[in-house]
Design a protein around this motif. Structure first.
Motif, PDB file in Angstrom:
ATOM      1  N   ASP A  66      -9.101  12.704  -1.784  1.00 43.14           N
ATOM      2  CA  ASP A  66      -9.653  14.052  -1.723  1.00 43.14           C
ATOM      3  C   ASP A  66     -10.924  14.087  -0.867  1.00 43.14           C
ATOM      4  O   ASP A  66     -11.369  13.056  -0.349  1.00 43.14           O
ATOM      5  CB  ASP A  66      -9.899  14.624  -3.119  1.00 43.14           C
ATOM      6  CG  ASP A  66     -11.004  13.889  -3.888  1.00 43.14           C
ATOM      7  OD1 ASP A  66     -11.897  13.289  -3.268  1.00 43.14           O
ATOM      8  OD2 ASP A  66     -10.966  13.922  -5.141  1.00 43.14           O
ATOM      9  N   GLY A  67     -11.501  15.277  -0.739  1.00 45.49           N
ATOM     10  CA  GLY A  67     -12.649  15.431   0.142  1.00 45.49           C
ATOM     11  C   GLY A  67     -13.858  14.597  -0.250  1.00 45.49           C
ATOM     12  O   GLY A  67     -14.521  14.004   0.598  1.00 45.49           O
ATOM     13  N   LEU A  68     -14.139  14.553  -1.545  1.00 44.68           N
ATOM     14  CA  LEU A  68     -15.295  13.782  -2.012  1.00 44.68           C
ATOM     15  C   LEU A  68     -15.082  12.281  -1.799  1.00 44.68           C
ATOM     16  O   LEU A  68     -16.026  11.545  -1.473  1.00 44.68           O
ATOM     17  CB  LEU A  68     -15.559  14.075  -3.486  1.00 44.68           C
ATOM     18  CG  LEU A  68     -16.007  15.508  -3.794  1.00 44.68           C
ATOM     19  CD1 LEU A  68     -16.064  15.741  -5.292  1.00 44.68           C
ATOM     20  CD2 LEU A  68     -17.369  15.789  -3.157  1.00 44.68           C
ATOM     21  N   GLU A  69     -13.846  11.843  -1.962  1.00 47.03           N
ATOM     22  CA  GLU A  69     -13.538  10.423  -1.720  1.00 47.03           C
ATOM     23  C   GLU A  69     -13.660  10.095  -0.239  1.00 47.03           C
ATOM     24  O   GLU A  69     -14.116   9.007   0.131  1.00 47.03           O
ATOM     25  CB  GLU A  69     -12.134  10.108  -2.233  1.00 47.03           C
ATOM     26  CG  GLU A  69     -12.030  10.130  -3.753  1.00 47.03           C
ATOM     27  CD  GLU A  69     -10.600  10.038  -4.245  1.00 47.03           C
ATOM     28  OE1 GLU A  69     -10.402   9.612  -5.395  1.00 47.03           O
ATOM     29  OE2 GLU A  69      -9.667  10.417  -3.486  1.00 47.03           O
ATOM     30  N   LEU A  70     -13.248  11.041   0.623  1.00 46.50           N
ATOM     31  CA  LEU A  70     -13.412  10.830   2.063  1.00 46.50           C
ATOM     32  C   LEU A  70     -14.888  10.761   2.421  1.00 46.50           C
ATOM     33  O   LEU A  70     -15.303   9.936   3.239  1.00 46.50           O
ATOM     34  CB  LEU A  70     -12.730  11.952   2.850  1.00 46.50           C
ATOM     35  CG  LEU A  70     -12.933  11.918   4.377  1.00 46.50           C
ATOM     36  CD1 LEU A  70     -12.499  10.583   4.969  1.00 46.50           C
ATOM     37  CD2 LEU A  70     -12.185  13.072   5.044  1.00 46.50           C
ATOM     38  N   GLN A  71     -15.691  11.628   1.817  1.00 54.48           N
ATOM     39  CA  GLN A  71     -17.131  11.594   2.057  1.00 54.48           C
ATOM     40  C   GLN A  71     -17.702  10.224   1.693  1.00 54.48           C
ATOM     41  O   GLN A  71     -18.494   9.644   2.455  1.00 54.48           O
ATOM     42  CB  GLN A  71     -17.829  12.677   1.239  1.00 54.48           C
ATOM     43  CG  GLN A  71     -19.329  12.769   1.489  1.00 54.48           C
ATOM     44  CD  GLN A  71     -19.994  13.802   0.591  1.00 54.48           C
ATOM     45  OE1 GLN A  71     -19.594  13.992  -0.559  1.00 54.48           O
ATOM     46  NE2 GLN A  71     -21.011  14.482   1.118  1.00 54.48           N
ATOM     47  N   GLU A  72     -17.280   9.669   0.571  1.00 54.57           N
ATOM     48  CA  GLU A  72     -17.731   8.343   0.151  1.00 54.57           C
ATOM     49  C   GLU A  72     -17.288   7.271   1.146  1.00 54.57           C
ATOM     50  O   GLU A  72     -18.036   6.348   1.456  1.00 54.57           O
ATOM     51  CB  GLU A  72     -17.174   8.018  -1.240  1.00 54.57           C
ATOM     52  CG  GLU A  72     -17.763   8.868  -2.354  1.00 54.57           C
ATOM     53  CD  GLU A  72     -17.109   8.590  -3.692  1.00 54.57           C
ATOM     54  OE1 GLU A  72     -16.167   7.769  -3.741  1.00 54.57           O
ATOM     55  OE2 GLU A  72     -17.535   9.194  -4.694  1.00 54.57           O
ATOM     56  N   GLU A  73     -16.069   7.416   1.655  1.00 58.63           N
ATOM     57  CA  GLU A  73     -15.555   6.439   2.625  1.00 58.63           C
ATOM     58  C   GLU A  73     -16.339   6.509   3.932  1.00 58.63           C
ATOM     59  O   GLU A  73     -16.616   5.480   4.556  1.00 58.63           O
ATOM     60  CB  GLU A  73     -14.070   6.700   2.890  1.00 58.63           C
ATOM     61  CG  GLU A  73     -13.422   5.769   3.903  1.00 58.63           C
ATOM     62  CD  GLU A  73     -13.426   4.305   3.481  1.00 58.63           C
ATOM     63  OE1 GLU A  73     -13.224   3.447   4.364  1.00 58.63           O
ATOM     64  OE2 GLU A  73     -13.610   4.013   2.283  1.00 58.63           O
ATOM     65  N   ILE A  75     -19.460   7.377   4.246  1.00 54.37           N
ATOM     66  CA  ILE A  75     -20.753   6.735   3.972  1.00 54.37           C
ATOM     67  C   ILE A  75     -20.596   5.215   4.018  1.00 54.37           C
ATOM     68  O   ILE A  75     -21.432   4.514   4.586  1.00 54.37           O
ATOM     69  CB  ILE A  75     -21.293   7.188   2.598  1.00 54.37           C
ATOM     70  CG1 ILE A  75     -21.665   8.667   2.650  1.00 54.37           C
ATOM     71  CG2 ILE A  75     -22.504   6.343   2.184  1.00 54.37           C
ATOM     72  CD1 ILE A  75     -22.031   9.259   1.301  1.00 54.37           C
ATOM     73  N   ARG A  76     -19.514   4.718   3.416  1.00 50.52           N
ATOM     74  CA  ARG A  76     -19.260   3.270   3.413  1.00 50.52           C
ATOM     75  C   ARG A  76     -19.115   2.735   4.830  1.00 50.52           C
ATOM     76  O   ARG A  76     -19.545   1.612   5.126  1.00 50.52           O
ATOM     77  CB  ARG A  76     -17.990   2.967   2.611  1.00 50.52           C
ATOM     78  CG  ARG A  76     -17.775   1.485   2.332  1.00 50.52           C
ATOM     79  CD  ARG A  76     -16.446   1.246   1.621  1.00 50.52           C
ATOM     80  NE  ARG A  76     -15.312   1.486   2.500  1.00 50.52           N
ATOM     81  CZ  ARG A  76     -14.878   0.626   3.421  1.00 50.52           C
ATOM     82  NH1 ARG A  76     -15.502  -0.531   3.598  1.00 50.52           N
ATOM     83  NH2 ARG A  76     -13.836   0.919   4.169  1.00 50.52           N
ATOM     84  N   ARG A  77     -18.550   3.549   5.720  1.00 50.59           N
ATOM     85  CA  ARG A  77     -18.356   3.135   7.111  1.00 50.59           C
ATOM     86  C   ARG A  77     -19.550   3.479   8.008  1.00 50.59           C
ATOM     87  O   ARG A  77     -19.485   3.307   9.217  1.00 50.59           O
ATOM     88  CB  ARG A  77     -17.101   3.796   7.691  1.00 50.59           C
ATOM     89  CG  ARG A  77     -15.814   3.423   6.987  1.00 50.59           C
ATOM     90  CD  ARG A  77     -14.603   3.947   7.742  1.00 50.59           C
ATOM     91  NE  ARG A  77     -13.355   3.705   7.030  1.00 50.59           N
ATOM     92  CZ  ARG A  77     -12.143   3.848   7.575  1.00 50.59           C
ATOM     93  NH1 ARG A  77     -12.025   4.229   8.853  1.00 50.59           N
ATOM     94  NH2 ARG A  77     -11.055   3.609   6.869  1.00 50.59           N
TER      95      ARG A  77
END
Length: 212
Positions: A66-73, A75-77
């Motif tokens: 989802d969008g929030l998980e993509l946002q976290e990804e 940040i991780r990258r």
């Protein structure tokens, strides 16, 4: 209608609903801006171009990632593209989490087209400014790397508000030697005065760093 004056900027849209992608693509293209739309987070990640400024329009509710998980990804990258979340059912915890992670806005569907375009323009401007500052910071870091180890020591003392006399005492060298080092630092850093030199050092976060 708001026009974008940065033709090189690219707007990304990630939403699993075709109708949303289609309508927003038409809207954004009508302003002369470039847009690429994707139906999933994975598709976006596989096609994101970090070389271009822009922003990301991101749906909150999507399958798989989802969008929030993509946002976290992102940040991780270490990808810092400005994110404008779009949601069909506003959720306060979701919006709070998005903002804590650095989202620039959170809009509930259906949203006003002019408001969306204004937010996009602001996000693109923010990204361009961020990239400009990063380029400037890299240039300053390159100049900093040309300093000798002793010059870096002297620079740290200058930034810490040491006078030439105090710096000489701290490093157990003559004031004349400090004067020479200081002149070389000013030349290598291309600083017009001490105030500008200190600003440069602060941009490179010199104070408190190990410059060796």
């Amino acid at each position: 209608m708001i026009k974008n004056h940065e033709p090189s900027a690219l707007i990304y849209l990630v939403d699993d609903e075709f109708a949303v992608r289609d309508s927003l693509t038409l809207l954004i293209e009508s302003t002369g801006q470039s847009i690429r739309s994707f139906d999933s987070a994975d598709a976006f990640l596989a096609n994101y171009n970090p070389a271009l400024p822009g922003c990301l329009l991101l749906d909150v509710r999507m399958p798989i990632m989802d969008g929030l998980e993509l946002q976290e990804e992102l940040i991780r990258r270490s990808i810092s593209v400005p994110i404008i979340f779009i949601s069909g059912n506003a959720d306060i915890p979701d919006s709070a989490k998005a903002f804590r992670a650095g989202a620039v806005d959170f809009l509930e569907k259906p949203f006003d087209s002019n408001v969306l375009l204004a937010r996009i323009a602001e996000a693109v401007k923010k990204d361009i400014e961020y990239r400009r500052k990063q380029i400037e910071k890299r240039k300053l870091q390159e100049r900093l790397n040309y300093l000798t180890e002793r010059e870096k020591e002297v620079l740290c003392l200058i930034v810490s508000s040491y006078s030439n006399k105090e710096a000489a005492k701290a490093l157990d060298i003559s004031k004349r030697t400090i004067d020479i080092h200081r002149a070389h630092i000013m030349e290598k850093m291309q600083a017009e005065n001490i105030a500008e030199l200190i600003m440069m050092a602060m941009q490179c976060e010199v104070l408190g760093r190990n410059l060796h």
